[in-house]
Design a protein around this motif. Structure first.
Motif, mmCIF file in Angstrom:
data_model
loop_
_atom_site.group_PDB
_atom_site.id
_atom_site.type_symbol
_atom_site.label_atom_id
_atom_site.label_comp_id
_atom_site.label_asym_id
_atom_site.label_seq_id
_atom_site.Cartn_x
_atom_site.Cartn_y
_atom_site.Cartn_z
ATOM 1 N N GLY A 65 0.826 -1.204 0.000
ATOM 2 C CA GLY A 65 0.000 0.000 0.000
ATOM 3 C C GLY A 65 0.858 1.250 0.000
ATOM 4 O O GLY A 65 1.719 1.408 0.874
ATOM 5 N N ILE A 66 0.642 2.123 -0.991
ATOM 6 C CA ILE A 66 1.437 3.345 -1.130
ATOM 7 C C ILE A 66 0.493 4.525 -1.329
ATOM 8 O O ILE A 66 -0.412 4.473 -2.157
ATOM 9 C CB ILE A 66 2.387 3.265 -2.348
ATOM 10 N N ASP A 67 0.693 5.605 -0.570
ATOM 11 C CA ASP A 67 -0.033 6.848 -0.855
ATOM 12 C C ASP A 67 0.821 8.033 -0.427
ATOM 13 O O ASP A 67 1.969 7.868 -0.018
ATOM 14 C CB ASP A 67 -1.423 6.856 -0.219
ATOM 15 N N VAL A 68 0.251 9.234 -0.533
ATOM 16 C CA VAL A 68 1.036 10.445 -0.303
ATOM 17 C C VAL A 68 1.500 10.577 1.141
ATOM 18 O O VAL A 68 2.378 11.390 1.438
ATOM 19 C CB VAL A 68 0.249 11.705 -0.712
ATOM 20 N N ARG A 69 0.916 9.784 2.054
ATOM 21 C CA ARG A 69 1.330 9.862 3.450
ATOM 22 C C ARG A 69 2.595 9.051 3.726
ATOM 23 O O ARG A 69 3.154 9.139 4.821
ATOM 24 C CB ARG A 69 0.197 9.386 4.355
ATOM 25 N N ASN A 70 3.020 8.234 2.741
ATOM 26 C CA ASN A 70 4.241 7.471 2.930
ATOM 27 C C ASN A 70 5.429 8.394 3.185
ATOM 28 O O ASN A 70 5.568 9.442 2.547
ATOM 29 C CB ASN A 70 4.552 6.615 1.690
ATOM 30 N N ARG A 71 6.288 7.986 4.120
ATOM 31 C CA ARG A 71 7.517 8.736 4.354
ATOM 32 C C ARG A 71 8.362 8.723 3.084
ATOM 33 O O ARG A 71 8.430 7.732 2.400
ATOM 34 C CB ARG A 71 8.298 8.095 5.526
ATOM 35 N N ASP A 72 8.990 9.796 2.747
ATOM 36 C CA ASP A 72 9.818 10.036 1.559
ATOM 37 C C ASP A 72 9.059 9.788 0.253
ATOM 38 O O ASP A 72 9.636 9.405 -0.757
ATOM 39 C CB ASP A 72 11.134 9.241 1.582
ATOM 40 N N PHE A 73 7.728 10.034 0.266
ATOM 41 C CA PHE A 73 6.931 9.847 -0.944
ATOM 42 C C PHE A 73 7.281 10.904 -1.980
ATOM 43 O O PHE A 73 7.449 12.087 -1.663
ATOM 44 C CB PHE A 73 5.434 9.941 -0.628
ATOM 45 N N SER A 74 7.389 10.469 -3.227
ATOM 46 C CA SER A 74 7.499 11.370 -4.369
ATOM 47 C C SER A 74 7.035 10.607 -5.599
ATOM 48 O O SER A 74 7.115 9.370 -5.638
ATOM 49 C CB SER A 74 8.932 11.878 -4.566
ATOM 50 N N ILE A 75 6.569 11.332 -6.597
ATOM 51 C CA ILE A 75 6.094 10.684 -7.810
ATOM 52 C C ILE A 75 7.238 9.957 -8.511
ATOM 53 O O ILE A 75 7.085 8.827 -8.985
ATOM 54 C CB ILE A 75 5.448 11.703 -8.757
ATOM 55 N N SER A 76 8.414 10.580 -8.571
ATOM 56 C CA SER A 76 9.547 9.940 -9.246
ATOM 57 C C SER A 76 9.948 8.648 -8.529
ATOM 58 O O SER A 76 10.261 7.646 -9.171
ATOM 59 C CB SER A 76 10.741 10.893 -9.313
ATOM 60 N N ALA A 77 9.910 8.672 -7.181
ATOM 61 C CA ALA A 77 10.253 7.465 -6.433
ATOM 62 C C ALA A 77 9.212 6.374 -6.645
ATOM 63 O O ALA A 77 9.552 5.184 -6.745
ATOM 64 C CB ALA A 77 10.377 7.787 -4.947
ATOM 65 N N LEU A 78 7.946 6.763 -6.735
ATOM 66 C CA LEU A 78 6.892 5.774 -6.949
ATOM 67 C C LEU A 78 6.977 5.187 -8.354
ATOM 68 O O LEU A 78 6.799 3.973 -8.540
ATOM 69 C CB LEU A 78 5.525 6.415 -6.720
ATOM 70 N N ILE A 79 7.256 6.020 -9.356
ATOM 71 C CA ILE A 79 7.430 5.510 -10.717
ATOM 72 C C ILE A 79 8.618 4.559 -10.778
ATOM 73 O O ILE A 79 8.568 3.504 -11.423
ATOM 74 C CB ILE A 79 7.601 6.678 -11.708
ATOM 75 N N ASP A 80 9.697 4.910 -10.076
ATOM 76 C CA ASP A 80 10.858 4.018 -10.022
ATOM 77 C C ASP A 80 10.487 2.685 -9.372
ATOM 78 O O ASP A 80 10.928 1.616 -9.814
ATOM 79 C CB ASP A 80 11.992 4.687 -9.242
ATOM 80 N N THR A 81 9.647 2.744 -8.332
ATOM 81 C CA THR A 81 9.189 1.525 -7.679
ATOM 82 C C THR A 81 8.373 0.667 -8.636
ATOM 83 O O THR A 81 8.546 -0.558 -8.701
ATOM 84 C CB THR A 81 8.339 1.880 -6.439
ATOM 85 N N ILE A 82 7.478 1.308 -9.394
ATOM 86 C CA ILE A 82 6.678 0.574 -10.373
ATOM 87 C C ILE A 82 7.582 -0.080 -11.412
ATOM 88 O O ILE A 82 7.394 -1.245 -11.786
ATOM 89 C CB ILE A 82 5.661 1.510 -11.038
ATOM 90 N N ARG A 114 -12.867 14.006 8.050
ATOM 91 C CA ARG A 114 -11.421 13.815 8.091
ATOM 92 C C ARG A 114 -10.717 14.993 7.425
ATOM 93 O O ARG A 114 -11.287 15.681 6.578
ATOM 94 C CB ARG A 114 -11.031 12.517 7.369
ATOM 95 N N ARG A 115 -9.459 15.180 7.783
ATOM 96 C CA ARG A 115 -8.636 16.182 7.127
ATOM 97 C C ARG A 115 -7.867 15.526 5.991
ATOM 98 O O ARG A 115 -7.374 14.410 6.128
ATOM 99 C CB ARG A 115 -7.649 16.812 8.119
ATOM 100 N N HIS A 116 -7.765 16.229 4.877
ATOM 101 C CA HIS A 116 -7.013 15.683 3.755
ATOM 102 C C HIS A 116 -5.523 15.846 4.022
ATOM 103 O O HIS A 116 -5.083 16.903 4.492
ATOM 104 C CB HIS A 116 -7.392 16.384 2.444
ATOM 105 N N PRO A 117 -4.698 14.820 3.738
ATOM 106 C CA PRO A 117 -3.267 14.910 4.049
ATOM 107 C C PRO A 117 -2.534 16.024 3.322
ATOM 108 O O PRO A 117 -1.496 16.502 3.801
ATOM 109 C CB PRO A 117 -2.722 13.534 3.632
ATOM 110 N N LEU A 118 -3.062 16.488 2.188
ATOM 111 C CA LEU A 118 -2.413 17.590 1.476
ATOM 112 C C LEU A 118 -3.046 18.938 1.784
ATOM 113 O O LEU A 118 -2.606 19.964 1.251
ATOM 114 C CB LEU A 118 -2.455 17.336 -0.039
ATOM 115 N N ALA A 119 -4.075 18.963 2.642
ATOM 116 C CA ALA A 119 -4.694 20.224 3.066
ATOM 117 C C ALA A 119 -5.136 20.075 4.518
ATOM 118 O O ALA A 119 -6.330 20.196 4.826
ATOM 119 C CB ALA A 119 -5.866 20.574 2.157
ATOM 120 N N PRO A 120 -4.192 19.824 5.436
ATOM 121 C CA PRO A 120 -4.570 19.542 6.826
ATOM 122 C C PRO A 120 -5.216 20.721 7.542
ATOM 123 O O PRO A 120 -5.967 20.530 8.501
ATOM 124 C CB PRO A 120 -3.238 19.169 7.479
#
Length: 305
Positions: A65-82, A114-120
């Motif tokens: 499970g991966i989402d924006v709340r993951n520590r060190d999350f970034s789109i480039s890192a997620l694409i690399d993971t994929i 709930r509060r959105h993680p990108l707009a707390p």
């Protein structure tokens, strides 16, 4: 003898990367996969994934499970993971993207408070819009896209199970058939979209107008169009060609949508007819009638009010 539609007996366990915008059903999908026997690792820091991938293949299917709340999350890192996941040849990997439209996400956040993680510190809409924009490159890489708009958690769980349920000999290639109205736009995540608007329309028959394509009278009316038998035969022949080809390529699913003007009669009848034929051939088939589901959801809300 292997039954048509089943995976090879020696197919290795799979890795499923589960992601999508907050509130779209990622947690529901994770729980569904866990119930199906997957080993679940949720919110693992992306920097630790290489070590996991370099280890031996998992003994049982693995869901990450991966989402924006993951520590060190970034789109480039997620694409690399994929890329790492899909590039590992010793076991098949897929990206499951749980999605929902903006209106649905706003409604869910309003109901849960709930509060959105990108707009707390502010309204969730700003965070929802920012996150959906952020995840566009990931959505484009999805192997399985499940739009949970209008679905209850139970329905979303069932949809995940349809795609990823495994049994003796591994997972089956799944087929999802959708009906929809062109007035409300094309459904997302489809592999094939076929227009049924050239068929005779039951809407203009007063006794059929209030019914839908699941009713035998409507189905018979649509099938009586002289153009229907060759149309259905051509579509069935195409699908019969594509399904084994997708299976041989290691694909897990094929999504086909049938559209008509209102999404109530012709597209529904065609979806039902093809689903029945494919199920008789041994394929794992699920159906979604988008406009009928919206109508039923609206009725439920009106009943509550």
């Amino acid at each position: 003898m292997t039954k048509t539609g089943e995976a090879p007996q020696d197919q290795a366990p799979s890795v499923v990367l589960v992601t999508g915008p907050s509130g779209a059903g990622r947690s529901t999908a994770i729980r569904a996969l866990e119930d199906l026997g997957y080993e679940v690792i949720d919110n693992l820091p992306l920097s630790l994934l290489p070590r996991l991938l370099e280890g031996p293949p998992p003994v049982r299917p693995l869901a990450l499970g991966i989402d924006v709340r993951n520590r060190d999350f970034s789109i480039s890192a997620l694409i690399d993971t994929i890329d790492r996941l899909t590039g590992k040849g010793q076991f098949p990997a897929q990206v499951l993207y749980m999605d929902a439209n903006e209106e649905e996400l706003v409604r869910r956040y309003s109901e849960t408070r709930r509060r959105h993680p990108l707009a707390p510190g502010g309204p969730p809409l700003a965070g929802i819009q920012a996150e959906r924009e952020l995840l566009i490159p990931i959505r484009a890489r999805a192997d399985v896209l499940i739009d949970t708009t209008g679905m209850s958690p139970h329905e979303a769980k069932a949809e995940v199970e349809r795609w990823f349920r495994t049994g003796e000999g591994g997972a089956k290639l799944g087929v999802t058939l959708h009906s929809f109205s062109y007035k409300r736009g094309l459904p997302r995540g489809m592999d094939i979209v076929i227009d049924c608007r050239f068929l005779q329309n039951p809407h203009w028959e007063e006794n059929l107008r209030v019914l839908d394509g699941r009713d035998s009278a409507v189905a018979a009316y649509v099938a009586a169009d002289p153009r229907f038998p060759p149309f259905f035969a051509q579509v069935k022949g195409l699908v019969d060609l594509l399904l084994p080809a997708h299976k041989d390529e290691g694909k897990a699913h094929l999504s086909i949508a049938f559209g008509c003007t209102g999404g109530k009669h012709r597209s529904v009848a065609m979806t039902e007819r093809l689903a029945e034929a494919l199920a008789q051939d041994g394929w794992h088939v699920s159906k979604r009638h988008r406009e009928l589901e919206r109508r039923d959801a609206q009725r439920k809300r009106e009943d509550v009010v």
